[in-house]
Design a protein around this motif. Sequence first.
Motif, mmCIF file in Angstrom:
data_model
loop_
_atom_site.group_PDB
_atom_site.id
_atom_site.type_symbol
_atom_site.label_atom_id
_atom_site.label_comp_id
_atom_site.label_asym_id
_atom_site.label_seq_id
_atom_site.Cartn_x
_atom_site.Cartn_y
_atom_site.Cartn_z
ATOM 1 N N LEU A 145 -2.500 10.391 8.370
ATOM 2 C CA LEU A 145 -2.282 9.536 7.210
ATOM 3 C C LEU A 145 -1.935 10.384 5.985
ATOM 4 C CD1 LEU A 145 -5.492 7.341 7.588
ATOM 5 C CD2 LEU A 145 -3.188 6.766 8.381
ATOM 6 N N SER A 146 -1.090 9.834 5.116
ATOM 7 C CA SER A 146 -0.807 10.518 3.858
ATOM 8 C C SER A 146 -0.599 9.491 2.764
ATOM 9 C CB SER A 146 0.427 11.425 3.983
ATOM 10 O OG SER A 146 1.572 10.661 4.286
ATOM 11 N N TYR A 147 -0.837 9.908 1.540
ATOM 12 C CA TYR A 147 -0.611 9.079 0.372
ATOM 13 C C TYR A 147 0.831 9.256 -0.068
ATOM 14 C CZ TYR A 147 -0.624 7.519 -4.459
ATOM 15 O OH TYR A 147 -0.317 6.905 -5.642
ATOM 16 N N ASP A 159 8.530 6.982 1.553
ATOM 17 C CA ASP A 159 8.234 7.551 2.869
ATOM 18 C C ASP A 159 8.863 8.911 2.998
ATOM 19 O OD1 ASP A 159 7.294 7.832 5.409
ATOM 20 O OD2 ASP A 159 8.839 6.609 6.337
ATOM 21 N N GLY A 161 2.957 0.973 10.005
ATOM 22 C CA GLY A 161 2.538 0.883 8.609
ATOM 23 C C GLY A 161 2.154 -0.511 8.149
ATOM 24 N N HIS A 176 0.860 -1.186 0.000
ATOM 25 C CA HIS A 176 0.000 0.000 0.000
ATOM 26 C C HIS A 176 0.890 1.228 0.000
ATOM 27 C CE1 HIS A 176 0.683 1.001 4.235
ATOM 28 N NE2 HIS A 176 0.534 -0.277 4.506
ATOM 29 N N SER A 177 0.313 2.349 -0.279
ATOM 30 C CA SER A 177 1.060 3.601 -0.380
ATOM 31 C C SER A 177 0.544 4.640 0.599
ATOM 32 C CB SER A 177 0.961 4.140 -1.813
ATOM 33 O OG SER A 177 1.565 3.246 -2.706
ATOM 34 N N ILE A 178 0.195 4.194 1.809
ATOM 35 C CA ILE A 178 -0.300 5.099 2.839
ATOM 36 C C ILE A 178 0.747 5.198 3.940
ATOM 37 C CG2 ILE A 178 -2.104 5.520 4.576
ATOM 38 C CD1 ILE A 178 -3.048 5.822 1.655
ATOM 39 N N VAL A 183 1.794 6.509 7.710
ATOM 40 C CA VAL A 183 1.166 6.774 9.007
ATOM 41 C C VAL A 183 2.143 7.597 9.834
ATOM 42 C CG1 VAL A 183 0.151 5.736 11.068
ATOM 43 C CG2 VAL A 183 -0.083 4.582 8.856
#
Length: 79
Positions: free
Chosen positions: A71-73, A79, A46, A9-11, A13
């Motif tokens: 949270l961010s994309y 990162d 993450g 995933h590309s989120i 934290v």
Amino acid sequence: MPPDSADAHSIGVHLDRLLEARGLTLTELADRVGVTVVNLSVLKNGRAKAIRFSTLTALCRELGCQPGDLLSYLPDGLD
């Protein structure tokens, strides 16, 4: 299009930054939001695959932040 891997995933934290800025420990936050330390640790590192809106709401309430602060994309998983 689904990710190549079930774990990818590309989120990002940012829980560690928020905890440090507010002088809280993971244990203190877990007690305040009613989530186990283990579950918060999975999120912080993450590795979480999902987060309930009720948990996100409680985190934002206790940390005094918006979901976008937590949270961010991250395009390409950077990162």
